[in-house]
Design a protein around this motif. Structure first.
Motif, PDB file in Angstrom:
ATOM      1  N   LYS A   1       8.474 -18.088  73.695  1.00 31.12           N
ATOM      2  CA  LYS A   1       8.221 -16.687  73.347  1.00 31.12           C
ATOM      3  C   LYS A   1       8.723 -16.297  71.957  1.00 31.12           C
ATOM      4  N   PRO A   2       8.201 -16.951  70.915  1.00 33.96           N
ATOM      5  CA  PRO A   2       8.529 -16.487  69.559  1.00 33.96           C
ATOM      6  C   PRO A   2       7.960 -15.091  69.344  1.00 33.96           C
ATOM      7  N   ASP A   3       8.530 -14.360  68.402  1.00 30.98           N
ATOM      8  CA  ASP A   3       8.048 -13.003  68.138  1.00 30.98           C
ATOM      9  C   ASP A   3       6.737 -13.011  67.370  1.00 30.98           C
ATOM     10  N   ILE A   4       6.513 -14.050  66.572  1.00 36.30           N
ATOM     11  CA  ILE A   4       5.239 -14.233  65.861  1.00 36.30           C
ATOM     12  C   ILE A   4       4.885 -15.711  65.880  1.00 36.30           C
ATOM     13  N   LEU A   5       3.622 -16.004  66.191  1.00 37.47           N
ATOM     14  CA  LEU A   5       3.104 -17.378  66.139  1.00 37.47           C
ATOM     15  C   LEU A   5       2.235 -17.486  64.891  1.00 37.47           C
ATOM     16  N   ASN A   6       2.683 -18.280  63.927  1.00 32.93           N
ATOM     17  CA  ASN A   6       2.009 -18.415  62.641  1.00 32.93           C
ATOM     18  C   ASN A   6       1.441 -19.821  62.502  1.00 32.93           C
ATOM     19  N   HIS A   7       0.193 -19.903  62.119  1.00 31.29           N
ATOM     20  CA  HIS A   7      -0.422 -21.187  61.776  1.00 31.29           C
ATOM     21  C   HIS A   7      -1.384 -20.933  60.619  1.00 31.29           C
ATOM     22  N   ASN A   8      -1.195 -21.635  59.528  1.00 33.61           N
ATOM     23  CA  ASN A   8      -1.974 -21.372  58.317  1.00 33.61           C
ATOM     24  C   ASN A   8      -3.291 -22.131  58.296  1.00 33.61           C
ATOM     25  N   ILE A   9      -4.363 -21.386  58.064  1.00 35.94           N
ATOM     26  CA  ILE A   9      -5.676 -22.016  57.914  1.00 35.94           C
ATOM     27  C   ILE A   9      -5.867 -22.527  56.490  1.00 35.94           C
ATOM     28  N   GLU A  10      -5.061 -22.026  55.561  1.00 33.70           N
ATOM     29  CA  GLU A  10      -4.884 -22.499  54.187  1.00 33.70           C
ATOM     30  C   GLU A  10      -6.022 -22.180  53.213  1.00 33.70           C
TER      31      GLU A  10
ATOM     32  N   ARG B   1      22.407 -17.199  69.966  1.00 35.75           N
ATOM     33  CA  ARG B   1      23.422 -16.774  68.999  1.00 35.75           C
ATOM     34  C   ARG B   1      23.119 -15.398  68.404  1.00 35.75           C
ATOM     35  N   LEU B   2      21.818 -15.098  68.249  1.00 27.03           N
ATOM     36  CA  LEU B   2      21.406 -13.829  67.634  1.00 27.03           C
ATOM     37  C   LEU B   2      20.338 -13.175  68.512  1.00 27.03           C
ATOM     38  N   PRO B   3      20.754 -12.549  69.613  1.00 25.73           N
ATOM     39  CA  PRO B   3      19.774 -12.002  70.566  1.00 25.73           C
ATOM     40  C   PRO B   3      18.875 -10.911  69.992  1.00 25.73           C
ATOM     41  N   PHE B   4      19.308 -10.258  68.923  1.00 24.48           N
ATOM     42  CA  PHE B   4      18.505  -9.180  68.340  1.00 24.48           C
ATOM     43  C   PHE B   4      17.719  -9.632  67.106  1.00 24.48           C
ATOM     44  N   CYS B   5      17.757 -10.920  66.825  1.00 23.12           N
ATOM     45  CA  CYS B   5      17.024 -11.466  65.687  1.00 23.12           C
ATOM     46  C   CYS B   5      15.619 -11.850  66.139  1.00 23.12           C
ATOM     47  N   SER B   6      14.595 -11.368  65.426  1.00 21.98           N
ATOM     48  CA  SER B   6      13.232 -11.781  65.732  1.00 21.98           C
ATOM     49  C   SER B   6      12.990 -13.164  65.129  1.00 21.98           C
ATOM     50  N   VAL B   7      12.179 -13.961  65.814  1.00 22.63           N
ATOM     51  CA  VAL B   7      11.947 -15.341  65.398  1.00 22.63           C
ATOM     52  C   VAL B   7      10.446 -15.591  65.227  1.00 22.63           C
TER      53      VAL B   7
ATOM     54  N   ALA C   1      21.629 -19.483  60.883  1.00 20.24           N
ATOM     55  CA  ALA C   1      21.037 -18.149  61.010  1.00 20.24           C
ATOM     56  C   ALA C   1      22.089 -17.120  61.393  1.00 20.24           C
ATOM     57  N   GLU C   2      23.006 -17.532  62.266  1.00 18.65           N
ATOM     58  CA  GLU C   2      24.093 -16.638  62.674  1.00 18.65           C
ATOM     59  C   GLU C   2      25.023 -16.350  61.498  1.00 18.65           C
ATOM     60  N   ASN C   3      25.361 -17.371  60.735  1.00 13.23           N
ATOM     61  CA  ASN C   3      26.240 -17.187  59.576  1.00 13.23           C
ATOM     62  C   ASN C   3      25.602 -16.277  58.528  1.00 13.23           C
TER      63      ASN C   3
ATOM     64  N   ILE D   1      18.454 -19.976  68.523  1.00 14.28           N
ATOM     65  CA  ILE D   1      18.649 -18.789  67.681  1.00 14.28           C
ATOM     66  C   ILE D   1      18.862 -17.560  68.559  1.00 14.28           C
ATOM     67  N   ARG D   2      18.089 -17.434  69.616  1.00 16.60           N
ATOM     68  CA  ARG D   2      18.203 -16.274  70.502  1.00 16.60           C
ATOM     69  C   ARG D   2      19.568 -16.229  71.194  1.00 16.60           C
TER      70      ARG D   2
END
Length: 300
Positions: free
Chosen positions: A157-166, A130-136, A94-96, A127-128
């Motif tokens: 503390k992810p920026d978005i919690l995603n779970h698919n109901i499909e 290495r990339l403190p300004f990257c949202s996860v 992600a950093e690269n 990820i945070r």
């Protein structure tokens, strides 16, 4: 017995073939770090467009899923190992790539006591660092309904919690393996209870036999558990052994569903034939943040 006749793909189902330097660079990077992406494993139709724009969805916890959902192209079986160094390699990649928004998903790992929740949390933190300004954003399985596993992920503390109901409730048992419609709703509700500040997100695919009113009911069900973001896309059969496509919805139907979703209070609705859960995910973060700010101002 009559044989199932496959409906031809309509003109609006088009894949953008872009295999320039960015695409080749990201592909080489993933192989050199022995990483997996859901873009490849699930045969996502947007892989060329997204990789050309230097965005990717990392798939952690290996490439073998313990479930065999009838819509999914990911390999199924019994995983043999757990790679404890994977979070750091994902963060390095992600950093690269200099990502501004990073999506992390996984196969289902029902063989693990925590379902892989600890590796999810460690990946977010790596990820945070290495990339403190990257949202996860994390796209998680249901962890078989285990609250402690969900808590482990939410504590990172992810920026978005995603779970698919499909899919809609009536089709859920036919389409998914082990996952349950109401358990998915409960997971999204519990995530909000653990941390109301973190936006939640879910996705459905169309074309597996659902009715229009069932789609709207699914929207209502997601809003009842305060789900913030919804994505809606067309199901495409990945192989002959998977579910047949029952219907191809035209773009105007997806446009109508976007309006239906916004009217119900979702902060962002991404709806279109080629939309997948992580498509344009970086824009969804901005939209959710803006919606939160506007709501706070209206209540002040």
């Amino acid at each position: 017995m009559s044989k199932k006749v496959k409906e031809a793909k309509p003109d609006w189902i088009r894949i953008k073939l872009t295999t320039g330097d960015n695409y080749q660079e990201i592909k080489s990077m993933m192989r050199s770090k022995t990483l997996h992406t859901v873009c490849e494993e699930a045969r996502c139709p947007n892989i060329y467009e997204c990789w050309a724009n230097r965005t990717a969805t990392f798939m952690i916890l290996g490439d073998i899923c313990t479930r065999a959902c009838r819509f999914c192209a990911v390999n199924t079986g019994m995983p043999t190992e757990l790679d404890l160094q994977e979070p750091e390699r994902v963060a390095e990649a992600a950093e690269n790539m200099n990502l501004k928004h990073c999506v992390v998903t996984s196969v289902a790992r029902d063989d693990l006591k925590d379902g892989g929740a600890t590796i999810f949390a460690e990946t977010v933190r790596a990820i945070r660092r290495r990339l403190p300004f990257c949202s996860v954003e994390v796209l998680i399985p249901d962890f078989m309904g285990d609250l402690e596993s969900l808590r482990i992920v939410m504590d990172a503390k992810p920026d978005i919690l995603n779970h698919n109901i499909e899919t809609v409730e009536r089709m859920s048992d036919k389409v998914r393996a082990k996952a349950k419609y109401h358990r998915s709703l409960e997971l999204l509700q519990r995530a909000k209870q653990l941390n109301p500040a973190i936006p939640t997100k879910s996705s459905i695919m169309l074309g597996v036999g659902e009715e229009w009113d069932e789609i709207l009911q699914t929207m209502d069900d997601l809003r009842k558990v305060d789900c913030d973001i919804m994505t809606i896309g067309q199901y495409l059969q990945p192989s002959e052994k998977h579910l047949f496509v029952q219907k191809y919805y035209p773009p105007e139907d997806f446009a109508k569903l976007k309006e239906e979703g916004l009217q119900r209070g979702f902060s962002h609705v991404e709806s279109g034939p080629m939309v997948r859960s992580s498509y344009q995910a970086h824009e969804q973060v901005k939209s959710a943040a803006q919606h939160k700010e506007e709501s706070a101002l209206s209540q002040a």
